[in-house]
Structure formats: structure tokens, C-alpha cells
Design an enzyme around this catalytic site. Structure first.
Site, short mmCIF file in Angstrom:
data_model
loop_
_atom_site.label_atom_id
_atom_site.label_comp_id
_atom_site.label_asym_id
_atom_site.label_seq_id
_atom_site.Cartn_x
_atom_site.Cartn_y
_atom_site.Cartn_z
N HIS A 256 4.21 7.56 -5.38
CA HIS A 256 5.32 7.39 -4.43
C HIS A 256 5.99 6.04 -4.56
O HIS A 256 7.18 5.90 -4.35
CB HIS A 256 4.84 7.58 -3.00
CG HIS A 256 5.85 7.22 -1.96
ND1 HIS A 256 7.10 7.79 -1.90
CD2 HIS A 256 5.81 6.32 -0.95
CE1 HIS A 256 7.78 7.27 -0.90
NE2 HIS A 256 7.03 6.36 -0.30
N HIS B 206 10.74 0.17 -2.24
CA HIS B 206 11.52 1.41 -2.11
C HIS B 206 12.83 1.19 -2.85
O HIS B 206 13.44 0.11 -2.75
CB HIS B 206 11.78 1.72 -0.64
CG HIS B 206 10.54 2.01 0.14
ND1 HIS B 206 9.99 3.26 0.27
CD2 HIS B 206 9.70 1.17 0.83
CE1 HIS B 206 8.89 3.21 0.99
NE2 HIS B 206 8.69 1.94 1.34
N GLU C 134 15.38 1.20 2.64
CA GLU C 134 15.12 2.07 3.78
C GLU C 134 15.94 1.64 4.99
O GLU C 134 16.61 2.47 5.61
CB GLU C 134 13.62 2.08 4.09
CG GLU C 134 12.80 2.69 2.97
CD GLU C 134 11.52 3.33 3.46
OE1 GLU C 134 11.35 4.54 3.23
OE2 GLU C 134 10.70 2.62 4.08
N HIS D 118 8.46 -4.27 1.12
CA HIS D 118 7.68 -4.29 2.35
C HIS D 118 6.36 -5.01 2.12
O HIS D 118 5.66 -4.73 1.15
CB HIS D 118 7.37 -2.87 2.83
CG HIS D 118 8.57 -2.11 3.30
ND1 HIS D 118 8.59 -0.74 3.46
CD2 HIS D 118 9.81 -2.55 3.66
CE1 HIS D 118 9.78 -0.37 3.90
NE2 HIS D 118 10.54 -1.45 4.02
#
Length: 364
Positions: free
Chosen positions: A75, A102, A118, A131
Site C-alpha cells: 500500500h 501517499h 491526502e 506522514h
């Protein structure tokens, strides 16, 4: 924020991944909660809190001699962090666990760059987002326990854009991506100064109560999203967007690991605090004040004209009777007054925080 189980199946493309996101709440009830992340930060609506001090990152610049572990979990790309990395200035000690990214894809359907952050600011999505995850180590033994507790996690969010200069700090990670192309692969990389990944200015940020951005979507995160963005070159960003795959390499049809961001979620009356006064707040306030002043002047002039005309037209009526005809009725004053309640700027940014939800039982 990536902390739960994987949501991108080996054969999933962007469309099927988005459909899968929409179904999260069926298996993970918290994903349908009212305090979900990420959000769009509308700068004209944030509440400036002058008591918010600059973020205090402790020992980020002292990585030690042991290597960091860089991994592809299908992911995202994730990097472990040593336990002495902590955050200060909060009610409890928060210990760093890991950082991850991300991102979107190199090109969107119209031939332009597709953002993959995000969080968005005033509706604008950045190219990528970093993050840095911390857990409450004063109250909980590890991140697995802390992530389901309302005061369990603090995450730093760094928005990433493209620029002209090569970012040597991010290159400490990006140059090793080709060695972890497939899900399940990992490798040790030389430790480095993690503080260099963060913006220069740690005093300007947005803060709100939210959730993990992947299942189980626990609403346990105090988010700090920095206003200052960092930049990497397009070449560096392209490396992040194109090198990794979401499958384990055994499938002959490799699935690119792209668009691993969750879309923004409703704010649902949550309060977003700002440690500074955004420009949009200043301009909005001045504009509103000007409108009030002009409107008031026009109203007074109009009232004066009405009184003059009535006095002239009703010459047979005494002045007191004429004024009584246009005098507004006295307004009733409320006998009750709202009492302001100072909000906890660390873990209660909501005006009416919901009762913590009990975490679902996880079978071994």
C-alpha cells in the site's frame, strides 16, 4: 495515514480501489464515523489559537548508528523510526514509530500531473504527502494498543510539491525504492537526519481531531498538518510514482502502486485550529468589516430620508406622533446567556466531541 490492513488487492486498479474504499465501513465500522480523515482545510474557516506553540520534535536529528528498515507493504513505502524520536509540548510523551508516503500518478487523464496528497488546503491537492506516526507511550505499551484509543496517536502531515532543486533529504529514501519494488520486500538503509524531511518552519500548522486514513479507521489521531510545504524534483516524484508495485512479484501482471490516498472526508462540525492567522482570514475579515460599515451608513441615510418625508407629509400630526409611527418596537432581551467553554487545544478541538467508540475485537 497507513497503519491498518492493506486495502489494495493485487489486481485492483484505481477504479476498483476507490470502490473498495467506499465499502470499508461494512467491514470496519469506524470508517463510517463522523471524525474521519483526511479533510480539506478551508483556511477562511479555521480558528486561530495563539496558544499553539511550534511543534517540538525531540532527537529527530540524532538517528543513531543502526540502519532504518525500508519496506513495501503493498500500500505504501514505510520506514521504521527509533524509539528515542519523540514529540514534546503535548500532555503526554509521544514516541515515533514509522513514516510513510501517499502519492498519485505521473499523469492524469488530461495529460497533467495528478496530485496524491491526502489532505487538501482550500480544495487544492498537493503532489504527495508524508506522514510521521507517533503513539502515546505514557499511557499505552505499543502502537497496536494505542491506535484504538481516543488519545492514542499523533501524526505529522507534510505536504510535498515539485520544485527545481533536488531534495537530498528525501533522496535518502527514494534512491533505495528500486530494491523494494514488490509488496513484502524490505531492506536496511543508512540512518540519516529525519528532521531534514520536515519543513523549516514548524510553528505554522493546522490541527484537528481525526482518524487513520486506512482501515480500521480508528478515530484516535491528533493531526498536525504543516502549512509550509517541502519540494522535491519531478524526477524524484516520478521515482516514487512509478518504481513500486502493489503485488508481490509472482503475478506476471505487475500492478503499479499509485493513487494510494484516501479522498477527503466531511468535517462534520469539527473545529480546525491554526497556530497562525492565514491570509484568507485577514482578507475575509477586512472585507466583511467594509461591507458592514457601508451597509450601516446606507441604512442610516435611508432611515433619515424616511423620517424627513414623513414629517413633511404629516404636517397636521405632531412630531411625537410621527416618530411613534416609525419607531421600531422594543426588542426582547434574552434572559439567558451562553457561556463560553475553552476547548482543549491538544485533544478536544471539537465543540461537541463524540463518545469514543469501542474498538472491534480482533481475533488472533
Amino acid at each position: 495515514m497507513e497503519e491498518g490492513p492493506l486495502w489494495v488487492s493485487e489486481a485492483a486498479g484505481l477504479v476498483s480501489a476507490r470502490r473498495e474504499m467506499a465499502q470499508w465501513s461494512k467491514s470496519f465500522p469506524d470508517c463510517g464515523g463522523v471524525h474521519q480523515s483526511p479533510i480539506d482545510v478551508e483556511t477562511s474557516a479555521v480558528h486561530h489559537d495563539p496558544s499553539l506553540m511550534p511543534v517540538n520534535v525531540v532527537d529527530y536529528h540524532q538517528p543513531g548508528h543502526d540502519p532504518f528498515i525500508l519496506s513495501n507493504n503493498g500500500h505504501t513505502v514505510k520506514m521504521s523510526l527509533p524509539a528515542w524520536f519523540q514529540l514534546g509540548g503535548l500532555p503526554w510523551r509521544f514516541t515515533a514509530v514509522q513514516l510513510h508516503f501517499h502519492w498519485g500518478r505521473e499523469w492524469d487523464g488530461s495529460g497533467g500531473l495528478a496530485g496524491g496528497s491526502e489532505h487538501t488546503v482550500d480544495g487544492r491537492r498537493s503532489a504527495a504527502e508524508l506522514h510521521v506516526v507517533h503513539y502515546n507511550s505514557d499511557l499505552y505499551p505499543n502502537v497496536s494498543v494505542a491506535q484504538s484509543q481516543r488519545d492514542g496517536l499523533v501524526v505529522l502531515g507534510v505536504l510535498i510539491e515539485t520544485g527545481d532543486d533536488n531534495n537530498s533529504a528525501y533522496e535518502n529514501i527514494f534512491k533505495y525504492l528500486e530494491f523494494i519494488k514488490y509488496a513484502g520486500q524490505q531492506m536496511p538503509i543508512p540512518s540519516f537526519n529525519v528532521r531534514s524531511l520536515l519543513p523549516t518552519d514548524l510553528g505554522r500548522y493546522f490541527r484537528y481531531n481525526g482518524s487513520l486514513t486506512t482501515p480500521p479507521c480508528y478515530q484516535s489521531v491528533l493531526w498536525t498538518v504543516f502549512a509550509e510545504k517541502v519540494t522535491v524534483t519531478r524526477k524524484q516524484l516520478k521515482n516514487l510514482e512509478t518504481v513500486l508495485f502493489s503485488n508481490d512479484g509472482k503475478d506476471p501482471k505487475s500492478v503499479p502502486l499509485q493513487d494510494n490516498y484516501r479522498t477527503t472526508q466531511p468535517l462534520n462540525h469539527r473545529v480546525v485550529l491554526a497556530s497562525f492567522v492565514p491570509d484568507s482570514i485577514t482578507s475575509y475579515t477586512l472585507g466583511k468589516l467594509c461591507a458592514v460599515v457601508v451597509g450601516s451608513l446606507c441604512g442610516l441615510m435611508g432611515l433619515a430620508m424616511v423620517i424627513i418625508l414623513l414629517v413633511k407629509a404629516m404636517s397636521s400630526t405632531s412630531s411625537w406622533e410621527a416618530l411613534a409611527a416609525v419607531r421600531p418596537a422594543p426588542s426582547r432581551r434574552s434572559k439567558e446567556h451562553d457561556k463560553e467553554q475553552k476547548q482543549d487545544t491538544a485533544f478536544n478541538t471539537d465543540p461537541d466531541p463524540e463518545k469514543p467508540e469501542a474498538p472491534p475485537k480482533v481475533e488472533a
